[in-house]
Design a protein around this motif. Sequence first.
Motif, PDB file in Angstrom:
ATOM      1  N   GLN A  13      10.533  -3.863  -4.395  1.00  0.00           N
ATOM      2  CA  GLN A  13       9.569  -3.359  -3.410  1.00  0.00           C
ATOM      3  C   GLN A  13       9.446  -1.838  -3.484  1.00  0.00           C
ATOM      4  O   GLN A  13       8.344  -1.288  -3.414  1.00  0.00           O
ATOM      5  CB  GLN A  13       9.997  -3.776  -1.998  1.00  0.00           C
ATOM      6  CG  GLN A  13       9.814  -5.258  -1.723  1.00  0.00           C
ATOM      7  CD  GLN A  13      10.332  -5.645  -0.338  1.00  0.00           C
ATOM      8  OE1 GLN A  13      10.835  -4.809   0.398  1.00  0.00           O
ATOM      9  NE2 GLN A  13      10.219  -6.928  -0.010  1.00  0.00           N
ATOM     10  N   ASN A  14      10.585  -1.163  -3.647  1.00  0.00           N
ATOM     11  CA  ASN A  14      10.561   0.300  -3.743  1.00  0.00           C
ATOM     12  C   ASN A  14       9.808   0.777  -4.973  1.00  0.00           C
ATOM     13  O   ASN A  14       9.012   1.719  -4.914  1.00  0.00           O
ATOM     14  CB  ASN A  14      11.990   0.855  -3.768  1.00  0.00           C
ATOM     15  CG  ASN A  14      12.583   0.955  -2.379  1.00  0.00           C
ATOM     16  OD1 ASN A  14      11.868   0.797  -1.391  1.00  0.00           O
ATOM     17  ND2 ASN A  14      13.885   1.214  -2.309  1.00  0.00           N
ATOM     18  N   SER A  15      10.089   0.111  -6.106  1.00  0.00           N
ATOM     19  CA  SER A  15       9.414   0.510  -7.338  1.00  0.00           C
ATOM     20  C   SER A  15       7.922   0.213  -7.263  1.00  0.00           C
ATOM     21  O   SER A  15       7.096   0.982  -7.766  1.00  0.00           O
ATOM     22  CB  SER A  15      10.037  -0.215  -8.537  1.00  0.00           C
ATOM     23  OG  SER A  15       9.906  -1.627  -8.397  1.00  0.00           O
ATOM     24  N   SER A  16       7.565  -0.910  -6.577  1.00  0.00           N
ATOM     25  CA  SER A  16       6.151  -1.256  -6.420  1.00  0.00           C
ATOM     26  C   SER A  16       5.439  -0.226  -5.547  1.00  0.00           C
ATOM     27  O   SER A  16       4.315   0.198  -5.835  1.00  0.00           O
ATOM     28  CB  SER A  16       6.032  -2.652  -5.797  1.00  0.00           C
ATOM     29  OG  SER A  16       4.673  -2.972  -5.576  1.00  0.00           O
ATOM     30  N   MET A  17       6.094   0.190  -4.441  1.00  0.00           N
ATOM     31  CA  MET A  17       5.520   1.199  -3.555  1.00  0.00           C
ATOM     32  C   MET A  17       5.367   2.529  -4.271  1.00  0.00           C
ATOM     33  O   MET A  17       4.353   3.225  -4.122  1.00  0.00           O
ATOM     34  CB  MET A  17       6.394   1.368  -2.310  1.00  0.00           C
ATOM     35  CG  MET A  17       6.329   0.185  -1.346  1.00  0.00           C
ATOM     36  SD  MET A  17       7.528   0.326  -0.006  1.00  0.00           S
ATOM     37  CE  MET A  17       6.923   1.817   0.795  1.00  0.00           C
ATOM     38  N   ALA A  18       6.365   2.889  -5.071  1.00  0.00           N
ATOM     39  CA  ALA A  18       6.302   4.149  -5.815  1.00  0.00           C
ATOM     40  C   ALA A  18       5.167   4.109  -6.830  1.00  0.00           C
ATOM     41  O   ALA A  18       4.453   5.107  -7.025  1.00  0.00           O
ATOM     42  CB  ALA A  18       7.631   4.407  -6.520  1.00  0.00           C
ATOM     43  N   TYR A  19       4.984   2.946  -7.472  1.00  0.00           N
ATOM     44  CA  TYR A  19       3.908   2.796  -8.458  1.00  0.00           C
ATOM     45  C   TYR A  19       2.539   2.910  -7.790  1.00  0.00           C
ATOM     46  O   TYR A  19       1.642   3.586  -8.292  1.00  0.00           O
ATOM     47  CB  TYR A  19       4.052   1.441  -9.151  1.00  0.00           C
ATOM     48  CG  TYR A  19       2.942   1.139 -10.137  1.00  0.00           C
ATOM     49  CD1 TYR A  19       2.880   1.795 -11.363  1.00  0.00           C
ATOM     50  CD2 TYR A  19       1.947   0.202  -9.817  1.00  0.00           C
ATOM     51  CE1 TYR A  19       1.861   1.525 -12.269  1.00  0.00           C
ATOM     52  CE2 TYR A  19       0.926  -0.069 -10.705  1.00  0.00           C
ATOM     53  CZ  TYR A  19       0.887   0.586 -11.939  1.00  0.00           C
ATOM     54  OH  TYR A  19      -0.123   0.326 -12.820  1.00  0.00           O
ATOM     55  N   ASN A  20       2.402   2.255  -6.619  1.00  0.00           N
ATOM     56  CA  ASN A  20       1.126   2.337  -5.895  1.00  0.00           C
ATOM     57  C   ASN A  20       0.830   3.758  -5.447  1.00  0.00           C
ATOM     58  O   ASN A  20      -0.316   4.217  -5.504  1.00  0.00           O
ATOM     59  CB  ASN A  20       1.166   1.404  -4.679  1.00  0.00           C
ATOM     60  CG  ASN A  20       1.134  -0.072  -5.068  1.00  0.00           C
ATOM     61  OD1 ASN A  20       0.623  -0.413  -6.134  1.00  0.00           O
ATOM     62  ND2 ASN A  20       1.681  -0.924  -4.208  1.00  0.00           N
ATOM     63  N   ALA A  21       1.870   4.455  -4.964  1.00  0.00           N
ATOM     64  CA  ALA A  21       1.695   5.840  -4.524  1.00  0.00           C
ATOM     65  C   ALA A  21       1.284   6.726  -5.687  1.00  0.00           C
ATOM     66  O   ALA A  21       0.424   7.601  -5.548  1.00  0.00           O
ATOM     67  CB  ALA A  21       2.977   6.349  -3.888  1.00  0.00           C
ATOM     68  N   GLU A  22       1.871   6.472  -6.840  1.00  0.00           N
ATOM     69  CA  GLU A  22       1.528   7.265  -8.032  1.00  0.00           C
ATOM     70  C   GLU A  22       0.091   7.000  -8.468  1.00  0.00           C
ATOM     71  O   GLU A  22      -0.635   7.927  -8.852  1.00  0.00           O
ATOM     72  CB  GLU A  22       2.493   6.924  -9.170  1.00  0.00           C
ATOM     73  CG  GLU A  22       2.314   7.803 -10.402  1.00  0.00           C
ATOM     74  CD  GLU A  22       3.318   7.471 -11.492  1.00  0.00           C
ATOM     75  OE1 GLU A  22       3.130   7.973 -12.622  1.00  0.00           O
ATOM     76  OE2 GLU A  22       4.280   6.717 -11.225  1.00  0.00           O
ATOM     77  N   GLN A  23      -0.310   5.726  -8.378  1.00  0.00           N
ATOM     78  CA  GLN A  23      -1.685   5.374  -8.717  1.00  0.00           C
ATOM     79  C   GLN A  23      -2.681   6.070  -7.792  1.00  0.00           C
ATOM     80  O   GLN A  23      -3.691   6.634  -8.236  1.00  0.00           O
ATOM     81  CB  GLN A  23      -1.878   3.858  -8.626  1.00  0.00           C
ATOM     82  CG  GLN A  23      -1.517   3.097  -9.892  1.00  0.00           C
ATOM     83  CD  GLN A  23      -1.999   1.665  -9.823  1.00  0.00           C
ATOM     84  OE1 GLN A  23      -1.940   1.026  -8.773  1.00  0.00           O
ATOM     85  NE2 GLN A  23      -2.489   1.154 -10.936  1.00  0.00           N
ATOM     86  N   LYS A  24      -2.386   6.032  -6.489  1.00  0.00           N
ATOM     87  CA  LYS A  24      -3.265   6.680  -5.517  1.00  0.00           C
ATOM     88  C   LYS A  24      -3.328   8.185  -5.744  1.00  0.00           C
ATOM     89  O   LYS A  24      -4.389   8.807  -5.619  1.00  0.00           O
ATOM     90  CB  LYS A  24      -2.781   6.384  -4.092  1.00  0.00           C
ATOM     91  CG  LYS A  24      -2.973   4.942  -3.668  1.00  0.00           C
ATOM     92  CD  LYS A  24      -2.460   4.716  -2.263  1.00  0.00           C
ATOM     93  CE  LYS A  24      -2.669   3.273  -1.821  1.00  0.00           C
ATOM     94  NZ  LYS A  24      -2.135   3.037  -0.451  1.00  0.00           N
ATOM     95  N   SER A  25      -2.182   8.776  -6.069  1.00  0.00           N
ATOM     96  CA  SER A  25      -2.147  10.216  -6.336  1.00  0.00           C
ATOM     97  C   SER A  25      -2.983  10.559  -7.565  1.00  0.00           C
ATOM     98  O   SER A  25      -3.693  11.569  -7.579  1.00  0.00           O
ATOM     99  CB  SER A  25      -0.701  10.659  -6.546  1.00  0.00           C
ATOM    100  OG  SER A  25      -0.640  12.027  -6.856  1.00  0.00           O
ATOM    101  N   THR A  26      -2.927   9.703  -8.579  1.00  0.00           N
ATOM    102  CA  THR A  26      -3.720   9.931  -9.792  1.00  0.00           C
ATOM    103  C   THR A  26      -5.209   9.860  -9.489  1.00  0.00           C
ATOM    104  O   THR A  26      -6.004  10.684  -9.947  1.00  0.00           O
ATOM    105  CB  THR A  26      -3.363   8.889 -10.872  1.00  0.00           C
ATOM    106  OG1 THR A  26      -1.974   8.970 -11.161  1.00  0.00           O
ATOM    107  CG2 THR A  26      -4.160   9.129 -12.148  1.00  0.00           C
ATOM    108  N   VAL A  27      -5.603   8.863  -8.682  1.00  0.00           N
ATOM    109  CA  VAL A  27      -7.013   8.716  -8.296  1.00  0.00           C
ATOM    110  C   VAL A  27      -7.476   9.946  -7.513  1.00  0.00           C
ATOM    111  O   VAL A  27      -8.565  10.480  -7.754  1.00  0.00           O
ATOM    112  CB  VAL A  27      -7.220   7.432  -7.468  1.00  0.00           C
ATOM    113  CG1 VAL A  27      -8.630   7.391  -6.891  1.00  0.00           C
ATOM    114  CG2 VAL A  27      -6.970   6.193  -8.329  1.00  0.00           C
TER     115      VAL A  27
END
Length: 495
Positions: A13-27
Amino acid sequence: MNLKNSLESYSYQNSSMAYNAEQKSTVSNLLIISLWLFFASNLIYLVLNLNSIPEWQFEGVFRINGFTILIWTTVSFFSAIISSYANNYLKGFRYHSRFITLSFCFTLSVMLLVMSNHIGFLILSWLIMGFFMSRLIGIDKSWGEAREASKFTQKHFLIGSLFLTVGLLLLTIKAEVFTLTELSSVVSKLPLYITMPSALCIIAAAIVQSAIFPFHKWLLSAMTAPTPASALMHAGFVNGAGILLALFSSVLYASNTLTLLFIIGGFSAIIAQFTKLLQVNVKQKLACSTIAQMGFMIMQCGLGFFNAAVVHLILHGFYKAYLFLSSGEEIAQTTPQKPLQLKIKPLQAVVVLIFGGLGALLFVFWTGKGLQLDSSVFLTLIVAITVGQATYNIVKEHSLSSLQKIVLPPVLFISGIGVYALMYNGVTALMSDMPMIAKSLPLSWVQIIFGIIFLIGFFIMKLGVYRKIPWLYVKLMNISQPFKKTVLMYKSKSI
């Protein structure tokens, strides 16, 4: 075994949240970069083709001309710099990515507005602008006051959109045309019983969006918005009224409603300046200042100088974006102090009058305004007052020497008026293919009387007379309060 599975699930869950946050930051970063690139390309094109920008039409639905490129350049710059600021300012904020996305969508809606030639798309873009701005105001949905502010402002924006829709439908149905280009060419032939209510509806839509009295409370209630959203609101959204009035200048001339516009703007400018002096909250003070500036912009439209109003909205955008983004520096704990009395020595008064007159003459020479006895004399008078006020502030400054007090005023007003004249002439050139953007009106008794009222109001404000009239002080304080549900409504219930 269960403990191991729980740990693996938590890690996933933590890695998934971190991945989503990184994706949003990239966008978010890509959106900001695209804004900067769009601004740079528009600016380069504008500079290289200032006097020869052609007009492109796309099947009567969209059109791109010099005015379109100018507003695109301005709005994309404000949006890019505010979004860049917000990218760091809101770091860690739950709705960080949503804010950047909404800001980008709001920018696109403004761009759609200025390129719309079809009435339907223009109404749609006006409606969408209000939708995205209300979402920015109430972006923190967990905050009750923010939700109330979002709903309150959305109601006002819907009212403004309704006014605009009714006004434009009256024109298009009667004229049987559905594009701005065609409407501008036939509006002078339409009967007054059509152009008058249409113009009044367009004016109503403009003053709602610019938070002109009595529709000012939505802006005072929008303090729940994050500071970058406030900067975008005051630098971009409220200025939309100037764009709208410039697009429909021919309708306002045909309906003889410019004097009404002049009076509405003038009263708002005076009242908002009074209410600004009563505020102790930084953002509330800036909101009252914006209402006053919008009133002055409406006044310029009422005088027939829509090009001057566009210059004003651009300069106001720069000024107010800076003030909001730096508003944190103004926060300090202070104790009440006795207001300073306006005192000036005879020699200082002479210096103020001389420099105010010279500033007005320079303004007339560089812009061509005020050369005839028409509505342009009011703008020249405002310049004289502004230069005189700046000179007064300088001559009363104790830290300056006598030589500095003599040298600084002409340096400031020459450079300031020079920059304004340069922008005024450039904007006029870019708006040259638009009808009725700089046609002064003959002086009327209504204008003269209201001009005197405006001057009296200015001096009452500067002299602080309103502080000695309790009922006026209380009235000004009451009308400058936000909607009650947007201030400590939910927190007070939980105490």
